[in-house]
Design an enzyme around this catalytic site. Structure first.
Site, mmCIF file in Angstrom:
data_model
loop_
_atom_site.group_PDB
_atom_site.id
_atom_site.type_symbol
_atom_site.label_atom_id
_atom_site.label_comp_id
_atom_site.label_asym_id
_atom_site.label_seq_id
_atom_site.Cartn_x
_atom_site.Cartn_y
_atom_site.Cartn_z
ATOM 1 N N ARG A 28 0.795 -1.258 -0.227
ATOM 2 C CA ARG A 28 -0.162 -0.559 0.219
ATOM 3 C C ARG A 28 1.354 1.390 0.286
ATOM 4 N NH1 ARG A 28 -5.435 0.031 1.284
ATOM 5 N NH2 ARG A 28 -6.318 -2.367 0.633
ATOM 6 N N ARG A 32 -3.083 7.332 1.019
ATOM 7 C CA ARG A 32 -3.698 8.399 1.882
ATOM 8 C C ARG A 32 -2.750 9.186 3.455
ATOM 9 N NH1 ARG A 32 -8.938 5.374 3.698
ATOM 10 N NH2 ARG A 32 -7.219 4.001 3.421
ATOM 11 N N ARG A 41 -6.388 11.489 -5.817
ATOM 12 C CA ARG A 41 -7.818 10.856 -5.685
ATOM 13 C C ARG A 41 -8.809 11.797 -5.549
ATOM 14 N NH1 ARG A 41 -11.714 8.498 -4.171
ATOM 15 N NH2 ARG A 41 -12.175 6.532 -2.409
ATOM 16 N N ASP A 78 -7.056 -2.767 -7.453
ATOM 17 C CA ASP A 78 -7.819 -3.440 -6.479
ATOM 18 C C ASP A 78 -7.606 -4.079 -6.849
ATOM 19 O OD1 ASP A 78 -8.671 -2.553 -3.637
ATOM 20 O OD2 ASP A 78 -9.964 -3.394 -4.675
ATOM 21 N N TYR A 154 -15.356 -10.730 0.101
ATOM 22 C CA TYR A 154 -15.718 -10.207 -0.638
ATOM 23 C C TYR A 154 -17.113 -9.319 -0.798
ATOM 24 C CZ TYR A 154 -11.864 -7.562 2.502
ATOM 25 O OH TYR A 154 -11.086 -6.944 3.061
HETATM 26 O O1 CP3 Z 1 0.041 -1.567 -2.911
HETATM 27 C C1 CP3 Z 1 -0.043 -0.363 -3.385
HETATM 28 O O2 CP3 Z 1 0.458 0.938 -3.257
HETATM 29 C C2 CP3 Z 1 -1.418 -1.215 -4.948
HETATM 30 C C3 CP3 Z 1 -2.866 -0.349 -4.747
HETATM 31 C C4 CP3 Z 1 -3.594 -1.266 -3.501
HETATM 32 C C5 CP3 Z 1 -5.124 -1.110 -3.370
HETATM 33 N N1 CP3 Z 1 -5.241 -1.835 -2.438
HETATM 34 C C6 CP3 Z 1 -5.174 0.293 -3.456
HETATM 35 C C7 CP3 Z 1 -5.770 0.640 -2.647
HETATM 36 C C8 CP3 Z 1 -3.619 -2.907 -3.554
HETATM 37 C C9 CP3 Z 1 -1.537 -3.959 -3.894
HETATM 38 C C10 CP3 Z 1 -4.760 -2.942 -2.714
HETATM 39 C C11 CP3 Z 1 -5.185 -4.456 -2.165
HETATM 40 C C12 CP3 Z 1 -6.177 -4.829 -1.649
HETATM 41 N N2 CP3 Z 1 -7.851 -4.069 -1.816
HETATM 42 C C13 CP3 Z 1 -6.534 -5.522 -0.782
HETATM 43 C C14 CP3 Z 1 -5.244 -6.707 -0.066
HETATM 44 C C15 CP3 Z 1 -3.733 -5.915 0.714
HETATM 45 C C16 CP3 Z 1 -4.480 -5.749 1.924
HETATM 46 O O3 CP3 Z 1 -4.137 -3.883 2.329
HETATM 47 O O4 CP3 Z 1 -5.030 -6.507 2.722
HETATM 48 C C17 CP3 Z 1 -8.337 -5.760 -0.211
HETATM 49 C C18 CP3 Z 1 -8.177 -6.717 0.747
HETATM 50 C C19 CP3 Z 1 -8.028 -4.704 -1.014
HETATM 51 C C20 CP3 Z 1 -9.657 -4.260 -0.741
HETATM 52 C C21 CP3 Z 1 -10.000 -3.357 -0.277
HETATM 53 N N3 CP3 Z 1 -9.853 -1.374 -1.184
HETATM 54 C C22 CP3 Z 1 -10.103 -2.565 1.017
HETATM 55 C C23 CP3 Z 1 -10.071 -3.895 2.266
HETATM 56 C C24 CP3 Z 1 -10.250 -0.895 0.960
HETATM 57 C C25 CP3 Z 1 -10.686 -0.753 1.926
HETATM 58 C C26 CP3 Z 1 -9.604 -0.272 3.389
HETATM 59 C C27 CP3 Z 1 -8.937 1.113 3.137
HETATM 60 O O5 CP3 Z 1 -8.101 0.424 3.302
HETATM 61 O O6 CP3 Z 1 -9.357 2.499 2.483
HETATM 62 C C28 CP3 Z 1 -9.589 -0.971 -0.191
HETATM 63 C C29 CP3 Z 1 -9.630 0.473 -0.420
HETATM 64 C C30 CP3 Z 1 -8.225 1.590 -0.938
HETATM 65 N N4 CP3 Z 1 -7.660 0.000 -2.287
HETATM 66 C C31 CP3 Z 1 -7.317 2.131 -1.298
HETATM 67 C C32 CP3 Z 1 -6.244 2.299 -1.737
HETATM 68 C C33 CP3 Z 1 -5.323 2.661 -1.923
HETATM 69 C C34 CP3 Z 1 -7.802 2.877 -0.386
HETATM 70 C C35 CP3 Z 1 -8.852 4.038 -0.797
HETATM 71 C C36 CP3 Z 1 -9.055 5.636 -1.023
HETATM 72 O O7 CP3 Z 1 -7.803 6.528 -1.598
HETATM 73 O O8 CP3 Z 1 -9.760 6.236 -0.846
#
Ligand code: CP3
Length: 347
Positions: A28, A32, A41, A78, A154
């Site tokens: 990640r 943010r 964003r 994602d 999910y």
């Molecule tokens: O690592 C990186 O920088 C690449 C981008 C990346 C995102 N999601 C961007 C994201 C990666 C590799 C993921 C994987 C992901 N997404 C996983 C597996 C890894 C982990 O962290 O467990 C999972 C379970 C998801 C599903 C998901 N996406 C959730 C549960 C959420 C909400 C939680 C949160 O952190 O807000 C997201 C949203 C998400 N995916 C964000 C980002 C940067 C935040 C959303 C935003 O910017 O508004």
């Protein structure tokens, strides 16, 4: 031309060559905690618009590289783009995480296509090509997908839950219907990961964030076996594909996961026990991890100690330095800089 491509220390580790200074990136790492991410964003509108606009996705992918010069960039996307390709409605509500239409009865599952519409993922491939064009050749580019179990949790619940009970219950009550979801995600992910390699990814990571909620028998069926099929399927298309698995929380089941799936490396979380990991995991594959993201928030001497612990536990073998899970939004940037300096100056 006899010019050889510049070495990528990250790929060297995956190919079996330990590096004196371990290559480093953060799960990640685009997100943010970076003001430049928050600005883009806001401009992009919805989160999926950010993922599916190649210019934006490429820019966000490169932001942490410019700031920190990590050894790897991970394409900004994602894991829930695969359900999107499978026709499920996916949206991200601000501050609340993902929302999907639940897929929680055998009747609704019967309507799921056997494979996703890969053309919906074209913007991700385009973003990869753009990043590859701009990225320093010594930096590896990581493509990724979610493991079928985690993606299915999910899809079934329609959201994240504390213990993913809805998917666990469905898998016990209706294993054949649940298998259908898993199979659709397996086959879609093979196409998706192959497409990412063809678009310029050097290596792939399969995120099984929710592997740790499964008992051993279910872990075998719903985490290991689908991941094994993906690894096998991708390598049928791209024989030398390098693949990292992240079965978060797998603990004592990690050696079995490594042996059965055929991954080149595993990402481990911060609860891992070092002597077991060294003897039964790092002896076979590279290890990636595993700093506690909360130590990175805390900073100071607690962070220094946590960095040193990772290096002392795993630095004698093949290590990719990383966190044990994603960096959290409230993490100070100065702490990231401190961690990087300590890893790179340690030896
Ligand atoms: O690592 C990186 O920088 C690449 C981008 C990346 C995102 N999601 C961007 C994201 C990666 C590799 C993921 C994987 C992901 N997404 C996983 C597996 C890894 C982990 O962290 O467990 C999972 C379970 C998801 C599903 C998901 N996406 C959730 C549960 C959420 C909400 C939680 C949160 O952190 O807000 C997201 C949203 C998400 N995916 C964000 C980002 C940067 C935040 C959303 C935003 O910017 O508004």
């Amino acid at each position: 031309m006899t010019q050889t491509a510049p070495r990528k220390p990250f790929l060297d580790v995956l190919a079996g060559r330990r590096q004196a200074v371990p290559p480093l990136w953060m799960m990640r790492q685009a997100g943010r905690y970076l003001p430049e991410y928050r600005a883009l964003r806001e401009k992009a509108g919805s989160f999926l618009d950010l993922c599916f606009t190649p210019d934006y996705a490429a820019e966000v992918t490169l932001q942490p590289i410019r700031r920190f010069n990590f050894d790897a960039a991970i394409i900004f996307s994602d894991i829930l783009v695969v359900p999107h390709a499978l026709g499920r409605a996916v949206r991200f509500e601000a501050g609340e995480g993902p929302r999907l239409d639940p897929l929680d009865t055998p009747e609704t599952i019967a309507t799921l296509p056997a494979i996703g519409d890969d053309s919906k993922l074209t913007p991700v491939y385009e973003a990869l090509r753009r990043v590859r064009g701009e990225l320093d050749p010594a930096i590896a580019l990581i493509g990724f997908c979610g493991a079928p179990w985690t993606v299915a949790t999910y899809m079934v619940a329609g959201r994240g839950t504390p213990d993913q009970a809805p998917a666990r219950l469905l898998a016990y009550r209706h294993p054949d219907a649940f298998q259908r979801i898993i199979d659709a995600v397996v086959d879609s992910s093979i196409v998706y990961l192959t497409g990412q390699l063809k678009a310029g990814a050097d290596v792939l990571q399969i995120f099984d964030t929710w592997a740790g909620v499964l008992p051993p028998r279910e872990f075998e069926r719903w985490s290991i076996e689908p991941t094994r099929r993906i690894v096998e399927g991708v390598r049928r298309n791209v024989p030398d594909a390098r693949i990292i698995g992240f079965p978060r929380g797998a603990a004592g089941l990690l050696p079995r996961y490594v042996e059965r799936t055929g991954v080149d490396a595993v990402s481990i979380d911060w609860t891992a026990e070092p002597s077991m990991i060294r003897a039964q995991v790092q002896s076979r594959v590279a290890v990636q991890g595993n700093l506690d993201p909360l130590a990175l928030i805390a900073g100071g001497t607690a962070l220094d100690r946590a960095v040193d612990d990772v290096l002392e536990s795993y630095g004698e073998g093949r290590l990719i330095f990383n966190l044990g899970h994603g960096i959290q939004p409230q993490t100070p940037i100065a702490h990231v800089e401190r961690m990087i300096a300590r890893v790179r100056n340690a030896r």
